[in-house]
Design a protein around this motif. Sequence first.
Motif, mmCIF file in Angstrom:
data_model
loop_
_atom_site.group_PDB
_atom_site.id
_atom_site.type_symbol
_atom_site.label_atom_id
_atom_site.label_comp_id
_atom_site.label_asym_id
_atom_site.label_seq_id
_atom_site.Cartn_x
_atom_site.Cartn_y
_atom_site.Cartn_z
ATOM 1 N N PRO A 76 -5.351 5.713 -12.787
ATOM 2 C CA PRO A 76 -6.030 6.321 -11.633
ATOM 3 C C PRO A 76 -6.328 5.338 -10.502
ATOM 4 O O PRO A 76 -6.757 5.769 -9.435
ATOM 5 C CB PRO A 76 -7.354 6.842 -12.227
ATOM 6 N N LEU A 77 -6.119 4.032 -10.715
ATOM 7 C CA LEU A 77 -6.500 3.065 -9.688
ATOM 8 C C LEU A 77 -5.448 2.989 -8.586
ATOM 9 O O LEU A 77 -4.320 2.599 -8.856
ATOM 10 C CB LEU A 77 -6.660 1.671 -10.315
ATOM 11 N N PRO A 78 -5.817 3.305 -7.337
ATOM 12 C CA PRO A 78 -4.863 3.109 -6.246
ATOM 13 C C PRO A 78 -4.656 1.610 -6.020
ATOM 14 O O PRO A 78 -5.525 0.799 -6.357
ATOM 15 C CB PRO A 78 -5.540 3.743 -5.034
ATOM 16 N N SER A 79 -3.511 1.254 -5.422
ATOM 17 C CA SER A 79 -3.180 -0.172 -5.317
ATOM 18 C C SER A 79 -4.200 -0.931 -4.479
ATOM 19 O O SER A 79 -4.456 -2.102 -4.735
ATOM 20 C CB SER A 79 -1.787 -0.342 -4.740
ATOM 21 N N ILE A 80 -4.828 -0.251 -3.489
ATOM 22 C CA ILE A 80 -5.758 -1.022 -2.654
ATOM 23 C C ILE A 80 -6.965 -1.524 -3.430
ATOM 24 O O ILE A 80 -7.572 -2.515 -3.053
ATOM 25 C CB ILE A 80 -6.283 -0.236 -1.415
ATOM 26 N N THR A 81 -7.311 -0.868 -4.522
ATOM 27 C CA THR A 81 -8.462 -1.357 -5.281
ATOM 28 C C THR A 81 -8.175 -2.720 -5.893
ATOM 29 O O THR A 81 -9.081 -3.423 -6.303
ATOM 30 C CB THR A 81 -8.854 -0.388 -6.407
ATOM 31 N N TRP A 82 -6.912 -3.092 -5.942
ATOM 32 C CA TRP A 82 -6.557 -4.407 -6.490
ATOM 33 C C TRP A 82 -6.648 -5.505 -5.429
ATOM 34 O O TRP A 82 -6.531 -6.680 -5.747
ATOM 35 C CB TRP A 82 -5.131 -4.391 -7.046
ATOM 36 N N ILE A 83 -6.841 -5.132 -4.193
ATOM 37 C CA ILE A 83 -6.768 -6.142 -3.135
ATOM 38 C C ILE A 83 -7.825 -7.239 -3.292
ATOM 39 O O ILE A 83 -7.487 -8.427 -3.253
ATOM 40 C CB ILE A 83 -6.792 -5.467 -1.749
ATOM 41 N N TRP B 171 6.353 1.147 -0.935
ATOM 42 C CA TRP B 171 6.212 0.938 0.511
ATOM 43 C C TRP B 171 4.788 1.179 0.966
ATOM 44 O O TRP B 171 4.242 0.420 1.759
ATOM 45 C CB TRP B 171 7.191 1.836 1.280
ATOM 46 N N SER B 172 4.160 2.211 0.457
ATOM 47 C CA SER B 172 2.788 2.442 0.907
ATOM 48 C C SER B 172 1.867 1.327 0.406
ATOM 49 O O SER B 172 0.914 0.953 1.081
ATOM 50 C CB SER B 172 2.299 3.831 0.486
ATOM 51 N N CYS B 173 2.187 0.767 -0.761
ATOM 52 C CA CYS B 173 1.386 -0.360 -1.265
ATOM 53 C C CYS B 173 1.468 -1.557 -0.330
ATOM 54 O O CYS B 173 0.461 -2.164 0.040
ATOM 55 C CB CYS B 173 1.876 -0.813 -2.641
ATOM 56 N N VAL B 174 2.690 -1.908 0.065
ATOM 57 C CA VAL B 174 2.845 -3.116 0.873
ATOM 58 C C VAL B 174 2.156 -2.923 2.220
ATOM 59 O O VAL B 174 1.546 -3.846 2.760
ATOM 60 C CB VAL B 174 4.333 -3.491 1.040
ATOM 61 N N LEU B 175 2.224 -1.714 2.760
ATOM 62 C CA LEU B 175 1.639 -1.504 4.083
ATOM 63 C C LEU B 175 0.131 -1.615 4.033
ATOM 64 O O LEU B 175 -0.479 -2.248 4.909
ATOM 65 C CB LEU B 175 2.081 -0.148 4.634
ATOM 66 N N SER B 176 -0.471 -1.067 2.976
ATOM 67 C CA SER B 176 -1.927 -1.191 2.914
ATOM 68 C C SER B 176 -2.318 -2.653 2.719
ATOM 69 O O SER B 176 -3.287 -3.123 3.319
ATOM 70 C CB SER B 176 -2.496 -0.302 1.805
ATOM 71 N N ALA B 177 -1.548 -3.379 1.918
ATOM 72 C CA ALA B 177 -1.858 -4.802 1.715
ATOM 73 C C ALA B 177 -1.716 -5.571 3.026
ATOM 74 O O ALA B 177 -2.535 -6.429 3.344
ATOM 75 C CB ALA B 177 -0.941 -5.390 0.650
ATOM 76 N N GLU B 178 -0.692 -5.261 3.781
ATOM 77 C CA GLU B 178 -0.455 -5.990 5.032
ATOM 78 C C GLU B 178 -1.489 -5.661 6.098
ATOM 79 O O GLU B 178 -1.793 -6.472 6.966
ATOM 80 C CB GLU B 178 0.952 -5.670 5.565
ATOM 81 N N MET B 179 -2.026 -4.460 6.033
ATOM 82 C CA MET B 179 -3.029 -4.097 7.040
ATOM 83 C C MET B 179 -4.334 -4.808 6.767
ATOM 84 O O MET B 179 -5.102 -5.086 7.678
ATOM 85 C CB MET B 179 -3.253 -2.586 7.031
ATOM 86 N N ILE B 180 -4.595 -5.094 5.515
ATOM 87 C CA ILE B 180 -5.874 -5.706 5.189
ATOM 88 C C ILE B 180 -5.840 -7.223 5.331
ATOM 89 O O ILE B 180 -6.752 -7.830 5.883
ATOM 90 C CB ILE B 180 -6.324 -5.274 3.780
#
Lengths: 282, 267
Positions: free
Chosen positions: A130-137, A217-226
């Motif tokens: 259930p963990l979205p990738s951004i929670t790993w940031i 792709w959505s993972c990398v974009l959220s990581a790059e935005m943060i």
Amino acid sequence: MASSAAHGAVAPPRTGRPTGRPTGRRPGRRAPLALLLKCGSVGVFLLAWYAATRSGWISPVFLPSPGDVLAQATALLRSGDLLNAVLVSSGRVFAGFALAGLVAVPLGIVMAVWWPARAIMDPFVSLLRPLPSITWIPLTILWLGIGESQKVAIVFLGSWIYVLFYTLASVRRVDPILIRAARNLGASDFAVMTQVILPASLPGIIAGLKITLAISWSCVLSAEMIAAQTGLGALIWQGKDWGDLATVLVGMVGISITVLVADGLAERLERLLLPWERHRRP
Amino acid sequence: MPPILAAEHVSKTFQVGRDEPLLAVRNLSLQVEEGEFVCLLGASGCGKTTVLNMFAGFTQPTQGRVLLRDRPITGIEPRCGVVFQSYALFHWKTVQGNVEFGLRMQGVARAERRRRAAHFIELVKLGGFERRYPAELSGGMQQRVTLARILAADPEVLLMDEPFAALDAMTRQVMQEELLRIQESSGKTVLFITHSIDEALILADRIVVMSALPGQVKAILPNRLPRPRHVSVQLSAEYARLKAEVWKEVGFEVRPADALPRSPDRR
Ligand SMILES: Nc1ncnc2c1ncn2[C@@H]1O[C@H](COP(=O)(O)OP(=O)(O)OP(=O)(O)O)[C@@H](O)[C@H]1O
Ligand SMILES: [Mg+2]
């Protein structure tokens, strides 16, 4: 494929007398008309956009005109910034996605054919899913800094579980009669694995990989935005910070096109790997 | 000499979910001698495939034992090659790849594999289709691929589950002739499932009639038609007499579904 499925789904039940109209049977005749409609709809959209921004009905602060976006796209292409962002993001996606495939495909196969592996992994998989990738940031930044490895880690962490699920499901769905047939013909455990289970589940595994690619792709974009200086996500975020909406839009279009190209490549690869599915393709 | 295949007081019960347990086969005993051609004749759903699955080692009897040369069959048995009612072709392999599969598992070298596969592909009249995938063939053609696949693997015993059911009358006749020729020249043991009395009479040395669920042996009829046999045996007076005899046994167990081509059912 999607369009024909949708067509079947929305077709109204035919209760009256048959009208004799072709029901999607002649794509050959339809193709030119469809192309015309596509170009028309895009044209109308661009025109409306142009009119809305040109007339001042929408302020450029909220939406730049198509001309501005085109100019910005040209500038970013000239300077090489856009291509660089695409390449950097693609590289991160590819690394994380490949890692996810290398880990999760074998793991999924083992879990499918050997129940203790399933039992061991099950609690972790259930909790991690259930963990979205951004929670790993936060954690990944703490462990890996904000360099390339952190982006790759985010892609990996956000993707592997999907690959695992698709692999597990595809392998478990292999028709047991095929395994019986192979053993009846003298196949060893190894041969059953390589000659039957793998090829029989390959279409499902590949379908899962294709879906996961979009997720990567959505993972990398959220990581790059943060936390990133480079990549398409960073480009968009910087555009936002400087109030440069044209750059934001160029970045968004850049993402769409890059993902479309990646999908096209994946499709090619799929055709190459699954020759026996050729009868399903147009 | 002991029989090559034997079932001793075999019963098989299926338990699906919380349904009542289903007794599919009850106290069935059967012996097949080496080189014999036995037809198992019975109505749809009477347990024929279940019996065959036990001889192949796919399932174990709930009671009793099945034996191959006096040894209990406990696992999947490559010496008993199966022609599946539902074909079970490897859909990711071409016709050639399917037919070669058994030889490949036996470690036969590539050139020799090619040669033998080509022979059996020709035998089932599929020359020219070697590089097609199963999904690109008709049902009857797929059925012939399964036949070629098992013949190429050359097992000691052939367990055939309605292998000609999907074929048209003429192709079926050709295939029956080929099978007779192969069996008579190789002396292979064949256990052949059918619901066609004519097919049983053309092929078998003995006809085992099964009663409807739970499957039991209702009668065992020796078939004294002369060998080597040919499909034209159907025209003889002896054939007509035997057919009447089988009919008496089968009676209300089997409807005259003889010529109905059937698609593969439950796997
Ligand atoms: N794996 C299974 N699980 C539950 N029930 C089964 C299973 N296999 C067979 N049966 C049941 O056992 C009975 C006999 O089935 P079987 O397949 O042996 O029939 P059959 O004589 O081969 O019929 P057909 O001529 O239609 O192929 C049927 O009632 C069927 O529902
Ligand atoms: Mg059956």
